[in-house]
Design a protein around this motif. Sequence first.
Motif, PDB file in Angstrom:
ATOM      1  N   TYR A  81      76.734  29.269  64.031  1.00 57.95           N
ATOM      2  CA  TYR A  81      76.925  29.785  65.390  1.00 57.95           C
ATOM      3  C   TYR A  81      77.374  28.714  66.368  1.00 57.95           C
ATOM      4  CZ  TYR A  81      74.663  34.080  63.887  1.00 57.95           C
ATOM      5  OH  TYR A  81      74.351  35.235  63.234  1.00 57.95           O
ATOM      6  N   LYS A  94      81.809  33.235  65.554  1.00 64.33           N
ATOM      7  CA  LYS A  94      80.703  34.046  65.040  1.00 64.33           C
ATOM      8  C   LYS A  94      79.666  34.346  66.123  1.00 64.33           C
ATOM      9  CE  LYS A  94      77.311  34.031  61.275  1.00 64.33           C
ATOM     10  NZ  LYS A  94      76.767  33.288  60.134  1.00 64.33           N
ATOM     11  N   ALA A  95      79.549  33.468  67.103  1.00 60.10           N
ATOM     12  CA  ALA A  95      78.532  33.607  68.149  1.00 60.10           C
ATOM     13  C   ALA A  95      78.953  34.510  69.299  1.00 60.10           C
ATOM     14  CB  ALA A  95      78.182  32.237  68.703  1.00 60.10           C
TER      15      ALA A  95
END
Length: 146
Positions: A81, A94-95
């Motif tokens: 992340y 992804k975060a």
Amino acid sequence: MLLQTKREILTYKQRVLLALIDTLSLQGRSSKFQIEKNLFLLKKEEDMDNYVKFYNFYPYNYGPFSNMSYFDINILISKGYILEEKKQFKVTEKAIKYLHSLNQLLQDKIRKTSSRFTSDNEIKEYVYEKYPEYQKIIPQKFSASV
């Protein structure tokens, strides 16, 4: 038979941490020092405990410290992340979905706190002056005189 992947779930305080890292990163100030002091101010001055089960802080060598925030940073790194580059952190693609999951009030508190100071020295002086009880006194080495 279909295999289901385990869905990763981040705690709300980890989401706040991600949002803070993202905001500080955009300002070029996402070091562990800046992250730690901003988390502390979110707790003390923005009453983050009223909204999220937040980090606890104790006096340490460089002012207030939370070992759980460091633990969460390492978790977020290991899960992909956030990334650390040249002692600065930034969120990954992804975060992004978690950044949008925080309500507007929390996002505003993060922006307000993170924009108050422009340097390590500025935030350090403020925190040390306003919260002296979070400074750990480092004993000076004494030289023996003959």
